[in-house]
Scaffold this motif. Structure first.
Motif, PDB file in Angstrom:
ATOM      1  N   ALA A   1      41.135  38.803  40.452  1.00  0.00           N
ATOM      2  CA  ALA A   1      39.560  38.768  40.459  1.00  0.00           C
ATOM      3  C   ALA A   1      39.037  39.688  39.527  1.00  0.00           C
ATOM      4  CB  ALA A   1      39.067  38.904  41.766  1.00  0.00           C
ATOM      5  N   VAL A   2      39.635  41.115  39.587  1.00  0.00           N
ATOM      6  CA  VAL A   2      39.493  42.087  38.482  1.00  0.00           C
ATOM      7  C   VAL A   2      39.370  41.513  36.987  1.00  0.00           C
ATOM      8  CG1 VAL A   2      40.144  44.348  37.569  1.00  0.00           C
ATOM      9  CG2 VAL A   2      39.879  43.949  40.012  1.00  0.00           C
ATOM     10  N   GLY A   3      40.588  40.910  36.940  1.00  0.00           N
ATOM     11  CA  GLY A   3      40.983  40.129  35.582  1.00  0.00           C
ATOM     12  C   GLY A   3      39.857  39.218  35.018  1.00  0.00           C
ATOM     13  N   SER A   4      39.309  38.615  36.124  1.00  0.00           N
ATOM     14  CA  SER A   4      38.282  37.520  35.965  1.00  0.00           C
ATOM     15  C   SER A   4      36.827  38.119  35.535  1.00  0.00           C
ATOM     16  CB  SER A   4      38.170  36.550  36.978  1.00  0.00           C
ATOM     17  OG  SER A   4      37.199  35.672  36.733  1.00  0.00           O
ATOM     18  N   ARG A   5      36.736  39.258  36.316  1.00  0.00           N
ATOM     19  CA  ARG A   5      35.535  39.880  36.173  1.00  0.00           C
ATOM     20  C   ARG A   5      35.433  40.467  34.620  1.00  0.00           C
ATOM     21  NH1 ARG A   5      32.612  42.466  40.517  1.00  0.00           N
ATOM     22  NH2 ARG A   5      32.604  41.060  42.096  1.00  0.00           N
ATOM     23  N   VAL A   6      36.667  40.774  33.953  1.00  0.00           N
ATOM     24  CA  VAL A   6      36.441  41.725  32.655  1.00  0.00           C
ATOM     25  C   VAL A   6      36.877  40.613  31.654  1.00  0.00           C
ATOM     26  CG1 VAL A   6      36.895  43.861  33.755  1.00  0.00           C
ATOM     27  CG2 VAL A   6      38.928  42.581  33.013  1.00  0.00           C
ATOM     28  N   GLY A   7      37.065  39.398  32.110  1.00  0.00           N
ATOM     29  CA  GLY A   7      37.042  38.320  30.800  1.00  0.00           C
ATOM     30  C   GLY A   7      38.561  37.631  30.406  1.00  0.00           C
ATOM     31  N   TYR A   8      39.087  37.833  31.640  1.00  0.00           N
ATOM     32  CA  TYR A   8      40.597  37.137  31.518  1.00  0.00           C
ATOM     33  C   TYR A   8      40.948  35.945  32.226  1.00  0.00           C
ATOM     34  CZ  TYR A   8      41.853  41.124  28.589  1.00  0.00           C
ATOM     35  OH  TYR A   8      41.935  42.111  27.584  1.00  0.00           O
ATOM     36  N   ARG A   9      41.246  34.815  31.742  1.00  0.00           N
ATOM     37  CA  ARG A   9      41.116  33.637  32.427  1.00  0.00           C
ATOM     38  C   ARG A   9      42.514  33.626  33.311  1.00  0.00           C
ATOM     39  NH1 ARG A   9      39.217  29.291  27.912  1.00  0.00           N
ATOM     40  NH2 ARG A   9      37.386  30.068  27.730  1.00  0.00           N
ATOM     41  N   SER A  10      43.494  34.405  33.138  1.00  0.00           N
ATOM     42  CA  SER A  10      44.830  34.299  34.150  1.00  0.00           C
ATOM     43  C   SER A  10      45.165  35.792  34.302  1.00  0.00           C
ATOM     44  CB  SER A  10      45.784  33.660  33.275  1.00  0.00           C
ATOM     45  OG  SER A  10      46.369  34.479  32.291  1.00  0.00           O
ATOM     46  N   GLU A  11      45.732  35.892  35.605  1.00  0.00           N
ATOM     47  CA  GLU A  11      46.094  37.139  35.934  1.00  0.00           C
ATOM     48  C   GLU A  11      47.232  37.796  34.808  1.00  0.00           C
ATOM     49  OE1 GLU A  11      48.055  39.308  39.910  1.00  0.00           O
ATOM     50  OE2 GLU A  11      47.159  37.308  40.073  1.00  0.00           O
ATOM     51  N   ALA A  12      48.100  36.982  34.516  1.00  0.00           N
ATOM     52  CA  ALA A  12      49.442  37.147  33.652  1.00  0.00           C
ATOM     53  C   ALA A  12      48.574  37.819  32.227  1.00  0.00           C
ATOM     54  CB  ALA A  12      50.220  36.149  33.232  1.00  0.00           C
ATOM     55  N   ALA A  13      47.712  37.229  31.650  1.00  0.00           N
ATOM     56  CA  ALA A  13      47.076  37.730  30.684  1.00  0.00           C
ATOM     57  C   ALA A  13      46.527  39.001  30.782  1.00  0.00           C
ATOM     58  CB  ALA A  13      45.958  36.655  30.047  1.00  0.00           C
ATOM     59  N   PHE A  14      45.726  39.261  31.805  1.00  0.00           N
ATOM     60  CA  PHE A  14      45.225  40.615  31.957  1.00  0.00           C
ATOM     61  C   PHE A  14      46.330  41.480  32.300  1.00  0.00           C
ATOM     62  CE2 PHE A  14      43.650  42.993  35.926  1.00  0.00           C
ATOM     63  CZ  PHE A  14      42.787  44.053  34.928  1.00  0.00           C
ATOM     64  N   THR A  15      47.385  41.141  33.335  1.00  0.00           N
ATOM     65  CA  THR A  15      48.588  42.193  33.427  1.00  0.00           C
ATOM     66  C   THR A  15      48.946  42.745  32.046  1.00  0.00           C
ATOM     67  OG1 THR A  15      48.607  41.384  35.436  1.00  0.00           O
ATOM     68  CG2 THR A  15      50.494  42.553  34.522  1.00  0.00           C
TER      69      THR A  15
END
Length: 306
Positions: A269-283
């Motif tokens: 959810a944090v990743g989505s809030r800052v513009g990332y469509r997947s948790e893996a990409a955000f991580t």
């Protein structure tokens, strides 16, 4: 909320005034701070030099210097004879530093540091040049604000009573806000992205800081700046010292750090809030910028949220 206030909130700063330096001529003062401590100096009267990372910078009354990289640096005053060291007299709120021989002061310098939170605070200061040297007396607004602020700081220094530490901390936070929104002083090589001189680029910066999770692209940013994509590629690095992609990632990771420490949202959810469509990409992006995975960062720094 304006972008400077937003950035300072994300950084979770704690400002501390450490000493007032009333140094005589021909004096050297070595300064050293620790990890996640960002030193600053504000010169209220006189002239001196700052030596940092092998370079010398001249300071005159009205100058404020922030050193994002921290580490060892040195204050030097001019004068005849051998260089003198300094001595500290402890006070209730901060020390008073003088030349070791007790000679009359030629400068009035306040020195302190900002303690920054892991994640957002570290990312903010690592994106800024060392040193940040601003001459507040160059503008009428800066002269007026610093004149009033310096009078209050000197008065509070004389009182050194109950509440002085909190009052001085607030003054020092005001100084940082002034630096972040000011143009660099003479001799500076790198721009402050927080004070982009091009209003078109500044408008993009403000919107990204306000909405880091929006679907930002170079095309969208160039349209907001009302310039061509090719011109945006040239102008943005010139105004900020970094590419738009690097800037966007930094701001997103600052916002993510704040959410990880200050909310109960899942990593996805944090990743989505800052513009990332997947948790893996955000991580992957978070680990590249912060040096840790979001989950481990949250566990390590639990309890440090606002």
């Amino acid at each position: 909320m304006d972008d400077i206030s937003r950035l300072l909130g994300l950084a979770r700063l704690r400002a501390t005034l450490d000493k007032r330096c009333l140094l005589g001529g021909a004096t050297r003062m070595d300064v050293l701070y620790g990890e996640r401590e960002v030193p600053f100096h504000v010169l209220l009267e006189g002239k001196c030099q700052l030596e940092v990372e092998g370079s010398l910078y001249s300071m005159t009354a009205g100058d404020v210097v922030v050193i994002p990289s921290g580490g060892r640096h040195r204050i030097l005053t001019a004068g005849a004879g051998r260089m003198r060291t300094t001595s500290d007299a402890p006070g209730r709120t901060f020390a008073v530093t003088t030349s070791s021989d007790g000679s009359d002061a030629v400068i009035d310098l306040f020195c302190g540091h900002y303690s920054v939170a892991p994640g957002a605070g570290s990312l903010l200061f690592s994106s800024l040049p060392t040193p940040m040297h601003v001459s507040l007396f160059r503008s009428e607004e800066g002269r007026s604000v610093l004149t009033q602020l310096s009078a209050l700081m000197r008065r509070e220094a004389e009182i050194d009573g109950a509440g002085s530490s909190a009052i001085m901390s607030a003054f020092c936070t005001v100084l940082l806000a002034l630096v972040l929104r000011s143009s660099p002083g003479a001799g500076a090589h790198d721009p402050f992205w927080t004070a982009a001189s091009d209003p078109r680029i500044g408008a993009v910066i403000r919107e990204v800081v306000e909405e880091p999770g929006a679907d930002w692209s170079v095309e969208k940013a160039s349209r907001r700046a009302m310039i061509s994509r090719a011109s945006f590629f040239r102008y943005f690095p010139s105004a900020t010292g970094m590419s738009f992609g690097k800037f966007l990632t930094r701001v997103r990771m600052m916002a993510a750090s704040d959410l990880l420490l200050g909310s109960g949202l899942t990593v996805a959810a944090v990743g989505s809030r800052v513009g990332y469509r997947s948790e893996a990409a955000f991580t992957r992006a978070f680990r590249a910028e912060v040096g840790d995975t979001p989950a481990r960062f949250r566990r390590t720094h639990a309890g440090q949220g606002g």
